[in-house]
Design an enzyme around this catalytic site. Structure first.
Site, PDB file in Angstrom:
ATOM      1  CE1 TYR A  54       8.749   3.648   2.247  1.00  0.00           C
ATOM      2  CE2 TYR A  54       8.231   5.360   0.671  1.00  0.00           C
ATOM      3  CZ  TYR A  54       9.155   4.643   1.397  1.00  0.00           C
ATOM      4  OH  TYR A  54      10.489   4.941   1.266  1.00  0.00           O
ATOM      5  CG  HIS A 125      12.753  -0.109  -0.119  1.00  0.00           C
ATOM      6  ND1 HIS A 125      11.432   0.195   0.029  1.00  0.00           N
ATOM      7  CD2 HIS A 125      13.401   0.771   0.668  1.00  0.00           C
ATOM      8  CE1 HIS A 125      11.286   1.195   0.856  1.00  0.00           C
ATOM      9  NE2 HIS A 125      12.474   1.564   1.264  1.00  0.00           N
TER      10      HIS A 125
END
Length: 159
Positions: A54, A125
């Site tokens: 991110y 992830h």
């Protein structure tokens, strides 16, 4: 706010996903983002979720700044394994890396960016189909044994 058990962790039933606090989908306001994290903590929201991808690591840095002096109030979760380009204005997905070497490197980088000595929850992830999941999770388990991580998890790991 009510709490729930997540493995051995006690977390608020409502968590705060921090991805939108970094320029993933457009501009972000750091002061507003930090104020949002502080307001969430003040209201009893303890679970904060981020990822190394991110904002190309910038989100973890932001969350780390927000938690300065308040680390004990948060259950800190971050993810690794999803890679994006590190150049250009628009990040481009490059794929997944679940190799043990990358897991170790990613963890140390996340700890540094967050400014903490351990994570409460660290999770993969996305699945890397080139690496047996047992190898990835084995490297993650080493981080638990080393005291760098309390709990492990997997995110969107379907075959």
């Amino acid at each position: 706010m009510r709490d729930a058990q997540l493995g051995s962790l006690t977390v608020s039933t409502l968590g705060l996903g921090c991805m939108g606090m970094s320029p993933m989908y457009g501009p972000a306001d750091e002061a507003e983002s930090i104020a949002t994290i502080h307001a969430a903590l003040d209201q009893g929201c303890t679970l904060l979720d981020t990822a190394d991808v991110y904002g190309r690591g910038g989100n973890e840095e932001l969350v780390g700044r927000a938690l300065a002096g308040r680390r004990d109030q948060a259950v800190l979760a971050t993810k690794f394994g999803l890679q994006w380009s590190s150049s250009g204005d628009e990040p481009m997905p490059l794929g997944s890396d679940g190799s043990p070497a990358y897991a170790r490197q990613a963890l140390d980088a996340s700890l540094r960016r967050l400014g903490v000595d351990h994570l409460d929850l660290w999770y993969l992830h996305r699945l890397d189909r080139r690496v047996p999941i047992e190898e990835t999770v084995g490297a993650m388990a080493e981080a638990v044994q080393a005291g760098k991580v309390r709990q492990l998890g997997l995110s969107e790991c379907r075959r």
